[in-house]
Structures are given as structure tokens and as C-alpha cells.
Design a protein around this motif. Structure first.
Motif, PDB file in Angstrom:
ATOM      1  N   PHE A   1       0.878  -1.205  -0.040  1.00 31.45           N
ATOM      2  CA  PHE A   1      -0.033   0.080  -0.168  1.00 31.45           C
ATOM      3  C   PHE A   1       0.780   1.268  -0.025  1.00 31.45           C
ATOM      4  O   PHE A   1       2.078   1.265   0.434  1.00 31.45           O
ATOM      5  N   LEU A   2       0.296   2.345  -0.701  1.00 33.29           N
ATOM      6  CA  LEU A   2       0.966   3.722  -0.527  1.00 33.29           C
ATOM      7  C   LEU A   2       0.215   4.538  -0.164  1.00 33.29           C
ATOM      8  O   LEU A   2      -1.248   4.701  -0.387  1.00 33.29           O
ATOM      9  N   SER A   3       0.745   5.556   0.622  1.00 32.04           N
ATOM     10  CA  SER A   3      -0.171   6.771   0.912  1.00 32.04           C
ATOM     11  C   SER A   3       0.583   7.766   1.232  1.00 32.04           C
ATOM     12  O   SER A   3       1.527   7.969   1.667  1.00 32.04           O
ATOM     13  N   GLY A   4      -0.186   9.171   1.299  1.00 33.71           N
ATOM     14  CA  GLY A   4       0.396  10.316   1.658  1.00 33.71           C
ATOM     15  C   GLY A   4       1.575  10.804   0.727  1.00 33.71           C
ATOM     16  O   GLY A   4       2.737  11.455   1.204  1.00 33.71           O
ATOM     17  N   LEU A   5       1.358  10.648  -0.605  1.00 31.86           N
ATOM     18  CA  LEU A   5       2.577  10.813  -1.568  1.00 31.86           C
ATOM     19  C   LEU A   5       2.706  12.464  -1.622  1.00 31.86           C
ATOM     20  O   LEU A   5       2.026  13.174  -1.597  1.00 31.86           O
ATOM     21  N   VAL A   6       4.220  12.917  -1.296  1.00 30.35           N
ATOM     22  CA  VAL A   6       4.513  14.304  -1.396  1.00 30.35           C
ATOM     23  C   VAL A   6       5.756  14.204  -2.435  1.00 30.35           C
ATOM     24  O   VAL A   6       6.676  13.554  -2.539  1.00 30.35           O
ATOM     25  N   CYS A   7       5.510  15.167  -3.622  1.00 32.06           N
ATOM     26  CA  CYS A   7       6.788  15.217  -4.621  1.00 32.06           C
ATOM     27  C   CYS A   7       7.203  16.637  -4.547  1.00 32.06           C
ATOM     28  O   CYS A   7       6.387  17.539  -4.242  1.00 32.06           O
ATOM     29  N   ARG A   8       8.526  16.846  -4.798  1.00 35.05           N
ATOM     30  CA  ARG A   8       9.127  18.038  -4.931  1.00 35.05           C
ATOM     31  C   ARG A   8      10.381  17.862  -5.939  1.00 35.05           C
ATOM     32  O   ARG A   8      10.762  17.012  -6.330  1.00 35.05           O
ATOM     33  N   ALA A   9      10.392  18.959  -6.786  1.00 36.31           N
ATOM     34  CA  ALA A   9      11.372  18.842  -7.717  1.00 36.31           C
ATOM     35  C   ALA A   9      12.748  19.247  -7.084  1.00 36.31           C
ATOM     36  O   ALA A   9      12.798  20.044  -6.311  1.00 36.31           O
ATOM     37  N   LEU A  10      13.946  18.444  -7.466  1.00 33.80           N
ATOM     38  CA  LEU A  10      15.155  18.804  -7.006  1.00 33.80           C
ATOM     39  C   LEU A  10      15.975  19.443  -8.048  1.00 33.80           C
ATOM     40  O   LEU A  10      15.508  19.563  -9.416  1.00 33.80           O
ATOM     41  N   GLU A  11      17.202  20.055  -8.098  1.00 32.05           N
ATOM     42  CA  GLU A  11      17.882  20.558  -9.233  1.00 32.05           C
ATOM     43  C   GLU A  11      18.517  19.152 -10.091  1.00 32.05           C
ATOM     44  O   GLU A  11      18.153  18.030  -9.768  1.00 32.05           O
ATOM     45  N   ASP A  12      18.880  19.464 -11.175  1.00 27.17           N
ATOM     46  CA  ASP A  12      19.276  18.510 -12.308  1.00 27.17           C
ATOM     47  C   ASP A  12      17.946  17.647 -12.667  1.00 27.17           C
ATOM     48  O   ASP A  12      18.200  16.418 -12.902  1.00 27.17           O
ATOM     49  N   SER A  13      16.940  18.301 -12.837  1.00 25.33           N
ATOM     50  CA  SER A  13      15.892  17.583 -13.184  1.00 25.33           C
ATOM     51  C   SER A  13      15.527  16.258 -12.478  1.00 25.33           C
ATOM     52  O   SER A  13      14.853  15.275 -13.073  1.00 25.33           O
ATOM     53  N   LEU A  14      15.771  16.094 -11.158  1.00 23.16           N
ATOM     54  CA  LEU A  14      15.642  15.079 -10.474  1.00 23.16           C
ATOM     55  C   LEU A  14      14.350  15.401  -9.628  1.00 23.16           C
ATOM     56  O   LEU A  14      14.085  16.612  -9.268  1.00 23.16           O
TER      57      LEU A  14
END
Lengths: 421, 164
Positions: free
Chosen positions: B88-101
Motif C-alpha cells: 500500500f502507498l499513502s501520503g505521497l508528496v513530490c518536489r522537484a530537485l535540481e538536475d531535473s530530479l
């Protein structure tokens, strides 16, 4: 009452030694309770008041730096009602305060404060300091404990040839000292503690139990030769050598159940690491000594019944019995003070691969230990320890690394200790 | 790309990753890693480097391939019988880092059972936070690093022969 003499034959052992609760109690009091056990490394407790929890068999102990040059150990048990004094694995204290009723004790174990002390009869509390572990001794920075007030031999005599294995580890540090890494690995299995000691220097099981690990690693190394430098792949591959290879290695056994054998994994460092490391080591110890140290090639040293040592990979394991059928292995990895950091990367790769509960190698062993344990609990079987045994003749101290002489040596020590009333 | 659209495409990617693991499609799972891919399970949740202390796993792509090939072999004892898992997956948070990561963090839960194994061997739960470093490749991603911090990473675990 079990008769210890009836459980071990020259070439066999009764399976109940793994499962019988009465035997386990005897092991805790007469073997673990009366022998030298590795408990800590001095770098875990650098400052006065620093402490770390360890074990004597299934009993929790506190190892504490009492003064700058004195380390002591106490059972982790309040003498008032038996509560645990310390719950955190390590920390720093100016006194030990029991979390139950607030009895407190000095770092030397003496009673400092008792709530409502006036309600006790005169003198009742005075002698109720922390119960001291009878003997603490260090060897090259490693702290050993012995629960017996009159150990059957001093620490260094007990270590015997195993001193070389510890020397081999500390000598590798140009600054002549080690520092423990800031995390420990732990794994557990539902099986008896002896299964680990009997497995680790068993060279024949490697090519069978770990055959798949060796085969898949070899296939990758064949495709990408540089992968051989990866410590995990190296460890997986090393298990696939033929029996003949191991028959030509020498195993050394010593009194008290210890053993080690010549290296079967590569002990040389990759050239780039070797050059830099050799320079620092030779700078500290001279060329000849640096050559000797880096040419020393031993695989695991088993310091019966409490710890196992791998000097080249800076890894020491504590084998801790929790119950007849439950064991925890705690793995310590050490930084060589004064050595290039690249030596640490090499050590960590081996440490993770040989000791993590997610290892692609030891998960084979753990599953097999648990299966042996289930059989030992339900059956009435004699198991063989006869490989390399010559009927009627004692084992030599130097044998082929495929011999089970080291297991026979462990049971000789085991029987001797368990029969001492 | 809008932030929520990024999160949605990352969610789709990670959910498909977890389906591959539950379905035992380990080679396909390995293919999600880019050539510099790293799989890391630290012991200490605050650890920032694999160079100071032991890890439960710290494996490059080649070592990870060896792990996968072994688990794919039907003869290894710790997978007799093979584990069945449900993730199961829950509470996903994303953010952009440098170098298109892209960094993605989510709470993950894996339930493992080995049917008809020792009845004393209970169903196990592995819970923790997974942190991905993802590289965008076309419309999808490759994994540069998958880090899993188990809530019981410092405990003495019994042998684990599944991927988390």
C-alpha cells in the motif's frame, strides 16, 4: 536432571541440546555466566558516565565508564524490585535512577538515594547497591565481562590464539585504535545460538546452501568483471568455491572452543585503495609491519561462545541467546583510525552483506537454522559432527578447513563448562 | 507541468512499481532503475550517507541485479514457499530537485505471508517511509534511488527475502 555427558559423543550430538529449556538454563548460568564475553568497545563510552547495554547470556547488563580510566559493568536490574534501570541502548548518566520508585545509584553502583528511606529498618538499604558484574577486563580497546567472581582463567589466557585475530583488527588502524560506526546491524532467528557458531566456519555448507547466490553473482561478474570489486557480489561469489579449495585451507582451533581459518574471500584491497592505505599504515608502523599486517589473511574468528571476528572487514558480531529457540546477532563495524575512508566502504559492504536480515547470503542460513530448530524440538535424533573425525584419536589443533573439528572443540568446551557445578 | 499533475504521474509510476513487486515481476521492477540506480535501506532514519555506518541494504544496480536473480530462482530455501505480498502507498508528496530530479516521499506498507509455511511464522507487516529520487524519461520515470526507512529498521528483524 539432564546428564550432559549423555548428549555429546565424539562424532555426534543429541538434538535436544538446541531445544531443551533445562539445558538452556545451564548454558546461561554455567557457560555464559562464567566465561569471558565481549560486551562493548571503548569508543562506545568515551566520556565518564557514558554507558551501553550489553548481555551476559539472557541477562541485560550496563557497561559504564566510571572514571576516565575505569570501566565497570552492572546487571541492568534495580536491587529494590527488579525493574530495568536503563531502557535505551546507550546514553550518558551522572547516576542511575530507577524509573519505578526512584532509587538511585552512583556510577560505582553504591546507593545514592532511596525515597522514604526512613521507613526501612536501619541498614536495610545500605548494602543494596547495583549488582556488579564480577569481572571486567579490556584487550586492545575491547571490553570483556565475566560473571564469575573467580574466572577459570584470566582474559588473555582465555583468548589464546584468538588474541592474534583481535590484534589483526586493531593493528590495521594506523592510529592503533578503532571507532565504532554509529549504527549496529541486528538480525534474529527462531533457533538456538549454537547453530550460528556451528555454521560460520562450516566451509562445506557454503557451496550448497548459498549455491544460487554464488551462481548469480558469478554470472554478473563474468559479464561485467568490474563487479567483482563490489563487496556484496564478492561475498556472494566467494561461497561458490569447490570443496577441494576449502580442503587446502588450514583451520586453527584452540582450547575453550575458539577457531579461525585462512581467508577464502579476497583480502587484498583494490590497487587504488591499497596504495593510499599502505602509505598511511607504513608511515605509522614501518614498511615491514605494514606488509605483514596487510598480508594477514584470516577468515572468521569464532570466540566461543559470544562473538565472531573478521579483521579484514572490520566486523565483529555478538551472538546473544534470548531463549532456547531465539537468538539475536548484533553486528559492529569499526572505522580504522588514521586509515583512508575507502577502507570503511570496503568493510561496510561486507558487514551489510554478511549480517543484515536482508542479506542475500545469510537469509539462506537463517531459514535453515529455523528448520533445524523445528526438527530438534519435535524429534529424538542424534546429529553428526563427524567430518574429519578419526575414531579414537583427538583432533589436531591445525586441520583442513573442511573438518568439523571446530564444532567438536566447541562441544568439548561446552561439556566442560556445563559439568562444572 | 502543474504540481498536482506531477504528483499524479509519480503516483501512477510508484503504484505500478508496487504492483510489479506484488506480482513477482522482479526483472521488470529492476528495469525501473536507471544505470546509476541505488536501493538503500538505512538502519538509522536520520542517516544521510551510506559511508559511515552499516545499512540493511545499500546496493548499486549490479548488486541489486544479483539480489533479484537469486530471488527469481525457485530453489532458494527462504522462499520455499514463496512469499505473497500486498503493498500500500499513502501520503505521497513530490518536489522537484535540481538536475531535473524529482523527490517523492510516501508512507508504504507491505504485508507478507508465506502460505503453508510454519504456522508459528505469522504474517508480517513492514511499514515505513519510501523516498524516491526519480529521473524523468519521456512520459515516465527511472529510479535513481529508492530509500526505505522502516519504522523498525533498528530492531533485530528475522530474515527478509522480499523487496520493500
Amino acid at each position: 536432571m539432564v546428564r550432559i555427558a549423555d548428549l555429546v559423543r565424539p562424532d555426534g550430538v543429541h538434538a535436544s541440546v538446541y531445544s531443551d529449556a533445562a539445558i538452556f538454563r545451564l548454558e546461561m548460568t554455567r557457560l555464559f555466566g562464567r566465561t569471558w564475553l565481549l560486551a562493548a568497545h571503548h569508543s562506545q563510552i568515551p566520556e565518564v558516565g557514558d554507558y551501553v547495554l550489553s548481555r551476559i547470556g539472557d541477562q541485560s547488563i550496563i557497561v559504564v565508564r566510571q572514571t576516565s580510566d575505569r570501566i565497570g559493568a552492572f546487571y541492568n536490574r534495580c536491587p529494590h524490585r527488579g525493574a530495568r534501570l536503563k531502557h535505551a541502548d546507550s546514553g550518558s548518566a551522572t547516576a542511575f535512577v530507577c524509573p519505578y520508585h526512584g532509587w538511585s545509584f552512583q556510577l560505582d553502583g553504591a546507593v545514592r538515594f532511596v525515597p522514604a528511606r526512613e521507613e526501612y529498618p536501619a541498614g536495610h538499604c545500605d548494602g543494596r547497591g547495583l549488582e556488579r558484574v564480577a569481572n571486567v577486563a579490556t584487550y586492545r580497546g575491547f571490553v570483556f565481562v565475566n560473571g564469575s567472581a573467580s574466572p577459570s582463567e584470566p582474559l588473555e589466557e582465555f583468548l589464546g590464539p584468538m588474541k592474534d585475530v583481535i590484534d589483526d583488527l586493531v593493528d590495521r588502524a594506523p592510529a592503533d585504535d578503532l571507532e565504532i560506526a554509529p549504527a549496529l546491524l541486528r538480525h534474529r532467528y527462531r533457533g538456538n545460538w549454537k547453530l550460528t557458531f556451528e555454521n560460520l566456519n562450516d566451509t562445506i555448507h557454503a557451496g550448497v546452501a548459498h549455491a544460487v547466490a554464488a551462481r548469480v553473482a558469478d554470472a554478473i561478474i563474468a559479464r561485467e568483471p568490474a563487479a567483482a570489486q563490489d563487496p556484496m557480489l564478492g561475498l556472494m561469489s566467494a561461497n561458490g568455491k569447490p570443496v577441494k579449495f576449502f580442503q587446502q585451507l588450514r583451520m586453527t582451533t584452540s582450547p575453550h572452543g575458539h577457531s579461525y581459518f585462512e581467508a577464502h574471500m579476497p583480502t587484498a584491497y583494490p590497487p587504488a585503495i591499497h596504495r593510499e592505505y599502505f602509505e598511511t599504515l607504513a608511515g605509522a608502523r614501518g614498511n615491514a609491519e605494514a606488509d605483514r599486517i596487510l598480508a594477514t589473511a584470516r577468515h572468521l574468528g569464532l570466540l566461543y561462545p559470544g562473538s565472531t571476528w573478521h579483521a579484514r572487514y572490520q566486523t565483529v558480531r555478538l551472538v546473544q541467546p534470548l531463549a532456547p529457540d531465539l537468538t539475536e546477532v548484533i553486528t559492529l563495524c569499526f572505522r580504522l583510525k588514521g586509515a583512508p575512508e575507502s577502507t570503511m566502504a570496503s568493510a561496510l559492504g561486507y558487514c551489510n552483506g554478511s549480517s543484515s536480515p536482508l542479506s542475500s547470503v545469510i537469509t539462506d542460513d537463517l531459514e535453515i537454522y529455523e528448520a533445524i530448530q523445528r526438527n530438534a524440538t519435535s524429534g529424538d535424533a542424534w546429529l553428526s559432527i563427524g567430518r574429519g573425525y578419526r575414531p579414537g584419536q583427538p583432533d589436531d589443533r591445525q586441520v583442513a578447513a573442511t573438518s568439523e573439528a571446530y564444532i567438536r572443540g566447541q562441544y568439548a568446551a561446552w561439556q566442560h563448562r556445563l559439568q562444572e557445578a | 507541468m502543474q504540481r498536482s499533475a506531477l504528483t499524479e504521474s509519480v503516483r501512477e509510476f510508484i503504484e505500478s512499481e508496487l504492483w510489479l513487486l506484488d506480482n513477482g515481476q522482479l526483472s521488470e521492477w529492476l528495469d525501473l532503475f536507471d544505470p546509476q540506480g541505488i536501493y538503500w535501506l538505512p538502519v538509522n532514519p536520520s542517516e544521510t550517507t551510506p559511508d559511515r555506518a552499516p545499512s540493511l541494504v545499500y546496493e548499486s544496480r549490479l548488486a541489486l541485479e544479483a539480489r533479484i536473480r537469486r530471488l527469481e530462482d525457485s530453489r532458494i530455501v527462504p522462499q520455499l514457499p514463496a512469499s505473497r505480498t500486498c503493498r500500500f502507498l499513502s501520503g505521497l508528496v513530490c518536489r522537484a530537485l535540481e538536475d531535473s530530479l524529482i523527490e517523492a516521499r510516501a508512507k508504504c506498507l507491505t504485508v507478507e505471508a508465506r502460505p503453508l509455511h510454519d504456522p508459528a511464522d505469522p504474517q508480517r507487516i513492514f511499514a515505513g517511509v519510501s523516498t524516491y529520487r526519480l529521473v524523468r524519461v519521456g512520459e515516465s520515470f527511472k529510479i535513481r534511488q529508492k530509500r526505505v526507512d522502516l519504522v523498525n529498521s533498528e530492531a533485530g528483524l528475522h530474515g527478509v527475502s522480499i523487496l520493500l
